[in-house]
Design an enzyme around this catalytic site. Structure first.
Site, mmCIF file in Angstrom:
data_model
loop_
_atom_site.group_PDB
_atom_site.id
_atom_site.type_symbol
_atom_site.label_atom_id
_atom_site.label_comp_id
_atom_site.label_asym_id
_atom_site.label_seq_id
_atom_site.Cartn_x
_atom_site.Cartn_y
_atom_site.Cartn_z
ATOM 1 C CG ASN A 13 -52.573 -23.884 11.373
ATOM 2 O OD1 ASN A 13 -53.482 -23.099 11.124
ATOM 3 N ND2 ASN A 13 -51.526 -23.531 12.080
ATOM 4 C CB CYS A 75 -57.586 -19.246 13.349
ATOM 5 S SG CYS A 75 -56.486 -20.656 13.071
ATOM 6 C CG ASN A 77 -56.042 -24.621 8.975
ATOM 7 O OD1 ASN A 77 -56.653 -25.282 8.142
ATOM 8 N ND2 ASN A 77 -54.922 -23.990 8.672
ATOM 9 C CG ASN A 165 -56.008 -13.404 10.658
ATOM 10 O OD1 ASN A 165 -56.312 -12.851 11.714
ATOM 11 N ND2 ASN A 165 -56.162 -14.706 10.472
ATOM 12 N NE ARG A 217 -51.496 -11.002 12.480
ATOM 13 C CZ ARG A 217 -52.607 -10.237 12.544
ATOM 14 N NH1 ARG A 217 -52.517 -8.919 12.440
ATOM 15 N NH2 ARG A 217 -53.808 -10.786 12.676
ATOM 16 C CB CYS A 225 -52.153 -20.161 6.953
ATOM 17 S SG CYS A 225 -52.891 -18.594 7.479
ATOM 18 N N GLY A 226 -55.479 -21.396 7.012
ATOM 19 C CA GLY A 226 -56.766 -21.393 6.299
ATOM 20 C C GLY A 226 -57.154 -20.029 5.771
ATOM 21 C CB THR A 227 -57.316 -16.633 7.283
ATOM 22 O OG1 THR A 227 -56.062 -16.738 7.992
ATOM 23 C CG2 THR A 227 -58.479 -16.854 8.231
#
Ligand SMILES: N[C@H](CCC[C@H](N)C(=O)O)C(=O)O
Length: 286
Positions: A13, A75, A77, A165, A217, A225-227
């Site tokens: 990412n 974010c 990452n 997020n 998104r 996508c870390g979150t």
């Protein structure tokens, strides 16, 4: 305009990072700059732009702009790579420090030599589970766990929450068959999510292991996508598939993350952060 940048990635990412602590930038240009640097043909090529900036409330600040120019709140990452950058560039002195994001202040710890940080742990804080906190429209302000969710002609079950997020999570039998385009591309713009949403697909492998894929998104399909992966672990625990308080290995397209929803309600994510390129972007503002 010449823009000094560092390209970094967290298990694939990848973002273009600009250091607004060391250099001056016009913040009103960040949305367009994100679009332009992300363009692989006329720019550099990335999932978006991350701005590292001074902070009055933490050691440093981080803003994330997606490929389409929209701004995210956080974010996962990106936080690991931001932590790597500021530590290696002596913008912080301790190996444990705090980063301000639009989703709140997070604590990070870096591991490795000062000149080369390899692994970072991020305390993403506590997930927000009530519908209004996601945010998501609906009949009540309860939690959204395995709720019937009509997508085109399909009736699916969604678990949704806010962790850095907004995230919508769907559980599938086989990750390779996850309907990223048919469902991800539609749900991310669904009006039931007024701020739009990251759409994750999960295949449970065991009580402490899962596969995860994502339609992000503002950026579409990314390697990781870390979150989103962290929200997916919370969703799996809420659905009873995984135990709380243990390290969960999450396999993403670009690599693995170790994530735990601890008994103190904080979500901890550990993973790699790598530098790819440093350079100067010759920006012809469109
Ligand atoms: N697309 C996300 C921001 C990037 C998050 C992701 N790349 C991560 O590692 O957490 C959003 O707008 O909500």
């Amino acid at each position: 305009m010449k823009i000094p940048f560092t390209k970094m990635h967290g298990i694939g990412n990848n973002y273009i990072y600009i250091d607004a602590i060391t250099h001056e930038f016009d913040a009103s240009t960040f949305n367009q700059l994100a679009i332009d640097v992300s363009n692989v043909n006329t720019g550099i090529g990335s999932d978006g732009l991350i701005v590292i900036h001074p902070s009055d409330v933490a050691d440093v600040g981080m803003r994330i702009f997606n490929k389409d120019g929209s701004e995210g709140q956080s974010c996962g990452n990106g936080l690991r790579c931001t932590a790597k950058y500021v530590y290696e560039n002596h913008l912080v002195s301790s190996s444990v420090f705090r980063i301000e994001t639009k989703a709140g202040i997070v604590t990070v710890e870096v591991y490795g030599e000062r000149e080369c940080i390899e692994q970072v742990t991020v305390d993403l804080g506590t997930p927000l589970l009530n519908r209004s906190q996601i945010p998501m429209h609906g009949p009540d302000d309860n939690r959204v766990i395995a709720e019937e969710f009509q997508v085109a002609s399909q009736t699916l079950q969604v678990t949704a929450l806010f962790l850095g997020n907004p995230n919508a999570v769907f559980f599938v039998d086989e990750i390779e068959g996850a309907p990223l385009h048919e469902v991800g591309a539609i749900v991310t713009e669904d009006p039931r999510f007024p701020d739009r949403v990251n759409v994750g697909f999960v295949e449970i492998l065991s009580r402490n292991e899962m596969n995860y894929r994502v339609w992000e998104r503002g950026s579409g399909i990314t390697e990781a996508c870390g979150t989103g992966a962290s929200a997916a672990v919370v969703a799996a625990i809420l659905n009873g598939y995984i135990e709380r308080g243990i390290d969960v290995t999450v396999h993403l397209s670009g690599g693995d993350l170790c994530i735990k929803w601890a008994d103190d309600d904080h979500v901890w994510m550990t993973g790699p952060a790598e530098t790819t390129i440093q350079g100067v972007f010759h920006w012809k503002r469109s």
